[in-house]
Design a protein around this motif. Sequence first.
Motif, PDB file in Angstrom:
ATOM      1  N   VAL A  93       0.826  -1.212   0.000  1.00 42.68           N
ATOM      2  CA  VAL A  93       0.000   0.000   0.000  1.00 42.68           C
ATOM      3  C   VAL A  93       0.859   1.261   0.000  1.00 42.68           C
ATOM      4  O   VAL A  93       0.585   2.207  -0.743  1.00 42.68           O
ATOM      5  CB  VAL A  93      -0.985   0.008   1.189  1.00 42.68           C
ATOM      6  N   VAL A  94       1.907   1.282   0.815  1.00 40.68           N
ATOM      7  CA  VAL A  94       2.748   2.479   0.887  1.00 40.68           C
ATOM      8  C   VAL A  94       3.294   2.869  -0.490  1.00 40.68           C
ATOM      9  O   VAL A  94       3.224   4.040  -0.855  1.00 40.68           O
ATOM     10  CB  VAL A  94       3.863   2.331   1.950  1.00 40.68           C
ATOM     11  N   PRO A  95       3.796   1.934  -1.302  1.00 42.17           N
ATOM     12  CA  PRO A  95       4.255   2.339  -2.637  1.00 42.17           C
ATOM     13  C   PRO A  95       3.143   2.957  -3.500  1.00 42.17           C
ATOM     14  O   PRO A  95       3.398   3.889  -4.271  1.00 42.17           O
ATOM     15  CB  PRO A  95       4.779   1.040  -3.260  1.00 42.17           C
ATOM     16  N   GLN A  96       1.928   2.476  -3.348  1.00 45.26           N
ATOM     17  CA  GLN A  96       0.794   3.065  -4.073  1.00 45.26           C
ATOM     18  C   GLN A  96       0.600   4.517  -3.640  1.00 45.26           C
ATOM     19  O   GLN A  96       0.388   5.403  -4.464  1.00 45.26           O
ATOM     20  CB  GLN A  96      -0.489   2.278  -3.804  1.00 45.26           C
ATOM     21  N   LEU A  97       0.653   4.752  -2.332  1.00 48.25           N
ATOM     22  CA  LEU A  97       0.472   6.105  -1.810  1.00 48.25           C
ATOM     23  C   LEU A  97       1.641   7.008  -2.207  1.00 48.25           C
ATOM     24  O   LEU A  97       1.448   8.182  -2.527  1.00 48.25           O
ATOM     25  CB  LEU A  97       0.304   6.064  -0.292  1.00 48.25           C
ATOM     26  N   GLN A  98       2.852   6.468  -2.221  1.00 45.93           N
ATOM     27  CA  GLN A  98       4.015   7.253  -2.638  1.00 45.93           C
ATOM     28  C   GLN A  98       3.897   7.640  -4.106  1.00 45.93           C
ATOM     29  O   GLN A  98       4.180   8.785  -4.478  1.00 45.93           O
ATOM     30  CB  GLN A  98       5.303   6.453  -2.402  1.00 45.93           C
ATOM     31  N   HIS A  99       3.476   6.725  -4.933  1.00 46.54           N
ATOM     32  CA  HIS A  99       3.308   6.996  -6.365  1.00 46.54           C
ATOM     33  C   HIS A  99       2.308   8.130  -6.591  1.00 46.54           C
ATOM     34  O   HIS A  99       2.442   8.906  -7.538  1.00 46.54           O
ATOM     35  CB  HIS A  99       2.858   5.719  -7.080  1.00 46.54           C
ATOM     36  N   ARG A 100       1.333   8.243  -5.715  1.00 44.06           N
ATOM     37  CA  ARG A 100       0.305   9.280  -5.827  1.00 44.06           C
ATOM     38  C   ARG A 100       0.718  10.585  -5.134  1.00 44.06           C
ATOM     39  O   ARG A 100      -0.043  11.546  -5.109  1.00 44.06           O
ATOM     40  CB  ARG A 100      -1.002   8.778  -5.208  1.00 44.06           C
ATOM     41  N   GLY A 101       1.903  10.594  -4.538  1.00 44.08           N
ATOM     42  CA  GLY A 101       2.380  11.783  -3.839  1.00 44.08           C
ATOM     43  C   GLY A 101       1.728  11.997  -2.485  1.00 44.08           C
ATOM     44  O   GLY A 101       1.725  13.105  -1.952  1.00 44.08           O
ATOM     45  N   LEU A 102       1.185  10.930  -1.898  1.00 47.37           N
ATOM     46  CA  LEU A 102       0.466  11.030  -0.630  1.00 47.37           C
ATOM     47  C   LEU A 102       1.251  10.499   0.563  1.00 47.37           C
ATOM     48  O   LEU A 102       0.773  10.557   1.695  1.00 47.37           O
ATOM     49  CB  LEU A 102      -0.873  10.290  -0.729  1.00 47.37           C
ATOM     50  N   PHE A 103       2.436   9.978   0.304  1.00 48.54           N
ATOM     51  CA  PHE A 103       3.253   9.427   1.392  1.00 48.54           C
ATOM     52  C   PHE A 103       4.710   9.734   1.067  1.00 48.54           C
ATOM     53  O   PHE A 103       5.146   9.541  -0.065  1.00 48.54           O
ATOM     54  CB  PHE A 103       3.040   7.910   1.496  1.00 48.54           C
ATOM     55  N   ARG A 104       5.437  10.216   2.051  1.00 48.69           N
ATOM     56  CA  ARG A 104       6.829  10.613   1.823  1.00 48.69           C
ATOM     57  C   ARG A 104       7.688   9.434   1.380  1.00 48.69           C
ATOM     58  O   ARG A 104       7.431   8.287   1.742  1.00 48.69           O
ATOM     59  CB  ARG A 104       7.403  11.277   3.073  1.00 48.69           C
ATOM     60  N   ARG A 105       8.720   9.770   0.635  1.00 50.94           N
ATOM     61  CA  ARG A 105       9.698   8.770   0.209  1.00 50.94           C
ATOM     62  C   ARG A 105      10.933   8.792   1.105  1.00 50.94           C
ATOM     63  O   ARG A 105      11.680   7.837   1.163  1.00 50.94           O
ATOM     64  CB  ARG A 105      10.098   8.998  -1.240  1.00 50.94           C
ATOM     65  N   ARG A 106      11.153   9.935   1.747  1.00 46.12           N
ATOM     66  CA  ARG A 106      12.277  10.058   2.685  1.00 46.12           C
ATOM     67  C   ARG A 106      11.926  11.146   3.696  1.00 46.12           C
ATOM     68  O   ARG A 106      11.049  11.954   3.455  1.00 46.12           O
ATOM     69  CB  ARG A 106      13.578  10.360   1.971  1.00 46.12           C
ATOM     70  N   TYR A 107      12.638  11.129   4.786  1.00 46.52           N
ATOM     71  CA  TYR A 107      12.428  12.144   5.811  1.00 46.52           C
ATOM     72  C   TYR A 107      13.245  13.386   5.481  1.00 46.52           C
ATOM     73  O   TYR A 107      14.329  13.297   4.910  1.00 46.52           O
ATOM     74  CB  TYR A 107      12.801  11.600   7.193  1.00 46.52           C
ATOM     75  N   SER A 108      12.718  14.534   5.898  1.00 45.38           N
ATOM     76  CA  SER A 108      13.360  15.800   5.572  1.00 45.38           C
ATOM     77  C   SER A 108      14.420  16.218   6.590  1.00 45.38           C
ATOM     78  O   SER A 108      15.214  17.101   6.311  1.00 45.38           O
ATOM     79  CB  SER A 108      12.306  16.902   5.466  1.00 45.38           C
ATOM     80  N   GLY A 109      14.448  15.612   7.737  1.00 48.53           N
ATOM     81  CA  GLY A 109      15.397  15.999   8.772  1.00 48.53           C
ATOM     82  C   GLY A 109      15.978  14.802   9.466  1.00 48.53           C
ATOM     83  O   GLY A 109      15.816  13.667   9.019  1.00 48.53           O
ATOM     84  N   LYS A 110      16.612  15.087  10.595  1.00 49.73           N
ATOM     85  CA  LYS A 110      17.270  14.018  11.340  1.00 49.73           C
ATOM     86  C   LYS A 110      16.514  13.636  12.610  1.00 49.73           C
ATOM     87  O   LYS A 110      16.777  12.599  13.190  1.00 49.73           O
ATOM     88  CB  LYS A 110      18.687  14.441  11.712  1.00 49.73           C
ATOM     89  N   THR A 111      15.601  14.499  13.070  1.00 48.77           N
ATOM     90  CA  THR A 111      14.896  14.244  14.323  1.00 48.77           C
ATOM     91  C   THR A 111      13.388  14.256  14.091  1.00 48.77           C
ATOM     92  O   THR A 111      12.914  14.773  13.073  1.00 48.77           O
ATOM     93  CB  THR A 111      15.235  15.326  15.376  1.00 48.77           C
TER      94      THR A 111
END
Length: 157
Positions: A122-140
């Motif tokens: 499911v997560v890859p489906q949501l990522q493909h749609r731009g609804l779930f992050r592919r990586r985190y933007s920070g360290k904390t």
Amino acid sequence: MSVAAQLQELVQPVVGLSLLSDVAGGFDLSRLPLDGPLPELPPTESGVSRQHLLLELARREGLSIRQLYQRIADARGHRVVAGTAVDIADQLQEWFESGAADGFNIMPPYLPGGLDDFVAQVVPQLQHRGLFRRRYSGKTLRDHLGLAHSKETAEHG
């Protein structure tokens, strides 16, 4: 028999009755026949809306006590989403984009496999749609949530 039905069959009566009793306002249902109808329950001050929803569901669908506790055991009466990864992603996207939800709690029917399936399918489906992050933007966690760092955090960072 569907996987959902197979899992529902595994719910032990003592566990199902306890769950149903909690959601129905704390009433002891253990002396009632499991395959009989849910009786009228006296009003409660605890979980009024949840009790009402359960009573309506049982009446509308003619559910026995056993059928009702099997129905709510998986998500405690909350909505259950099932289907293919695309079906699930479609429903989550619809709720999110319509403003009905701003996030979701995932409660897989079994662990760890159910969560592994969700993450892998499911997560890859949501990522493909731009609804779930592919990586985190920070360290904390603070960075991920867009929160400022406190003076103490910055000093020990």
